[in-house]
Design a protein around this motif. Structure first.
Motif, mmCIF file in Angstrom:
data_model
loop_
_atom_site.group_PDB
_atom_site.id
_atom_site.type_symbol
_atom_site.label_atom_id
_atom_site.label_comp_id
_atom_site.label_asym_id
_atom_site.label_seq_id
_atom_site.Cartn_x
_atom_site.Cartn_y
_atom_site.Cartn_z
ATOM 1 N N LYS A 127 -21.414 10.084 0.656
ATOM 2 C CA LYS A 127 -22.474 9.166 1.057
ATOM 3 C C LYS A 127 -23.596 9.923 1.744
ATOM 4 N N PHE A 128 -24.804 9.424 1.561
ATOM 5 C CA PHE A 128 -26.006 10.009 2.154
ATOM 6 C C PHE A 128 -26.111 9.552 3.602
ATOM 7 N N LYS A 129 -26.107 10.516 4.530
ATOM 8 C CA LYS A 129 -26.127 10.160 5.945
ATOM 9 C C LYS A 129 -27.515 10.296 6.569
ATOM 10 N N ALA A 130 -28.141 11.448 6.391
ATOM 11 C CA ALA A 130 -29.414 11.694 7.076
ATOM 12 C C ALA A 130 -30.183 12.783 6.357
ATOM 13 N N ALA B 187 -21.236 15.432 7.764
ATOM 14 C CA ALA B 187 -22.014 16.268 8.684
ATOM 15 C C ALA B 187 -22.039 15.661 10.084
ATOM 16 N N SER B 188 -22.020 16.526 11.083
ATOM 17 C CA SER B 188 -22.138 16.092 12.464
ATOM 18 C C SER B 188 -23.582 16.259 12.916
ATOM 19 N N LYS C 172 -23.641 18.556 16.086
ATOM 20 C CA LYS C 172 -23.494 19.989 15.812
ATOM 21 C C LYS C 172 -24.767 20.570 15.213
ATOM 22 N N ASN C 173 -25.344 19.856 14.261
ATOM 23 C CA ASN C 173 -26.580 20.342 13.642
ATOM 24 C C ASN C 173 -27.721 20.393 14.651
ATOM 25 N N LEU C 174 -27.775 19.391 15.520
ATOM 26 C CA LEU C 174 -28.819 19.367 16.542
ATOM 27 C C LEU C 174 -28.660 20.543 17.504
ATOM 28 N N TRP C 175 -27.422 20.830 17.874
ATOM 29 C CA TRP C 175 -27.179 21.982 18.755
ATOM 30 C C TRP C 175 -27.663 23.272 18.101
ATOM 31 N N ASN C 176 -27.439 23.398 16.800
ATOM 32 C CA ASN C 176 -27.874 24.593 16.083
ATOM 33 C C ASN C 176 -29.399 24.710 16.098
ATOM 34 N N GLU D 102 -22.952 8.432 17.956
ATOM 35 C CA GLU D 102 -22.235 9.660 17.608
ATOM 36 C C GLU D 102 -22.119 10.580 18.826
ATOM 37 N N PHE D 103 -23.180 10.657 19.618
ATOM 38 C CA PHE D 103 -23.126 11.426 20.864
ATOM 39 C C PHE D 103 -22.065 10.830 21.794
#
Length: 448
Positions: free
Chosen positions: A278-281, A336-337, A340-344, A420-421
């Motif tokens: 599924k498409f998330k973001a 996808a998280s 996690k992606n935001l932290w990166n 999610e946070f």
């Protein structure tokens, strides 16, 4: 597939060579431009509606018209080839595959601006592309397309390639100029703007690779014809770097106004989400633009189909929209998280901040630490509000846009994915998950 202007001949064998490029119509635009008056070229670019393809989307012809013309003072054109926005790789692709379209654009654009010395500032890590450009430029010199009396027109141009040292901040035009002058790449306070006082204090125009390359088809076909492509104020074509959880990552040239759903799912472009997930973001324009949930990317808050254009992607402001930016298109599926992606992303901006402005220097570090703490399993619910507060104290309070680039992803992630946070805080990952998370990054896992 829509009209191809920049990538039309990209797969022609040998297109990177001068002979093959000219055999496919190369340097016809330059020949035409040198018979025009410089102001006529500027007017054609204005009529085309071309907007800066590096991210800001400012009208190119209007930017050109701002250049100061003091008597006896040299002017310069600088190409920003310091492509370093995470998720963006279309300029590298174009320079590697078809360097002469950029060189031709540099020559005719320099002629339009009255510049006799121009520069291509390329990211230092792209050394192999630097050598490709150097070879193509030498071939152009040997053919009389650079140097003295180009094509018998009486116009002279010297063109140089300058390698940067790999700093993201040098993608900002004034930091780029500082670096070009041999200084530390810190953004300048504006005004004065580069059009008045740029490199070495002289009138300078800085344009992105794709923007300059687009002047070639504009002169060939005419500004009015170019403006017929696209939709509204988003005219012409745009290169999109597509990556992430899609079936067909790559560089695509689209006609602006293409439905987002078609770009994502059509076999001509991204080919849909990989493995049937599924498409998330999506991050639609490089890591510095707001993240959008899948539903808001496909349809605006008004229920209208979203288009790949400056106006449609921005519809609703940052509450429900985003930006086309540099066209760095990163797709995230349901696995996808966001955190996690935001932290990166945040880790990247903290590392790349030049440190000149305290809100950016300190704020990016704080955001990285808080996100790191949440991912370690030691976060608090109040951390989410703290992140929101910090990003709001960075946006609009720095000399250059790097502060906004770091703040907008954080704000949009919290706005659209706050639960999610909170889930990370309420149900911390098991130590096994934490160790795996750090091991894949070759980092030390936190102590339980």
């Amino acid at each position: 597939m829509g009209k191809q202007l920049l990538l039309e001949h990209i797969n022609v064998p040998g297109i990177e060579t001068l002979g093959v490029y000219r055999a496919n119509g190369g340097y016809k635009a330059l020949e035409k431009a040198l018979k025009m008056k410089p102001e006529e070229i500027v007017n054609e670019v204005k009529a085309s509606g071309l907007r800066g393809r590096g991210g800001a989307g400012f009208p190119t012809g209007l930017k050109w018209s701002f250049i100061a013309k003091p008597e006896g003072v040299p002017r310069h054109l600088v190409c920003n080839a310091d492509e370093s926005e995470p998720g963006t790789f279309k300029d590298r692709f174009l320079m590697q595959k078809n360097p002469h379209i950029l060189i031709e654009g540099m020559i005719l654009s320099s002629f339009a601006l009255g510049a006799n010395v121009s520069y291509i500032y390329i990211r230092g890590e792209l050394l192999y592309v630097y050598h490709i450009l150097e070879k193509a430029i030498q071939d152009a010199y040997d053919a009389g397309l650079l140097g003295k009396n180009i094509m018998g027109s009486g116009y002279d141009l010297e063109l140089y390639v300058h390698c940067g040292a790999g700093a993201y901040i040098c993608g900002e035009e004034t930091a780029l100029l500082e670096s070009l002058e041999g200084k530390r790449g810190n953004p300048r306070i504006k005004p004065p703007f580069p059009a008045v006082s740029g490199v070495w204090g002289r009138p300078t125009v800085v344009n992105n690779v794709e923007t300059i390359a687009a002047t070639v088809p504009i002169i060939n076909m005419g500004g009015a014809e170019y403006a017929k492509i696209g939709v509204g104020k988003s005219t012409g074509t745009k290169l999109i770097s597509a990556c992430g959880h899609i079936n067909k990552p790559g560089v695509y040239e689209i006609e602006l106004g293409l439905p987002c759903e078609e770009f994502l799912n059509s076999d001509q472009y991204c080919g849909g989400i990989k493995n049937g997930k599924k498409f998330k973001a999506v991050v639609a324009g490089g890591s510095s633009v707001p993240i959008l949930p899948g539903a808001l990317f496909l349809t605006t808050a008004k229920g209208e189909p979203r288009l790949m254009s400056y106006e449609s992607l921005g519809d609703g402001g940052f509450a429900t929209g985003t930006m086309l930016g540099s066209g760095g298109f990163i797709v995230l599926d349901e696995t996808a998280s966001i955190v996690k992606n935001l932290w990166n992303f945040t880790r990247f901006y903290h590392h790349e901040s030049c440190g000149q402005c305290s809100p950016c220097r300190e704020g990016t570090g704080w955001m990285e630490k808080i996100l790191h703490r949440i991912l370690e399993g030691h976060g608090k619910l109040s951390d989410v509000d703290l992140l929101w507060d910090i990003q709001s104290k960075i946006e609009g309070k720095t000399i250059c846009p790097l502060g906004e680039a770091a703040a907008w992803p954080v704000a949009s992630a919290i706005r659209h994915f706050r639960t999610e946070f909170e889930e990370y805080v309420k149900n911390p990952m098991s130590i096994k998950d934490v160790k795996h998370y750090y091991n894949v990054r070759n980092e030390k896992a936190p102590v339980a």
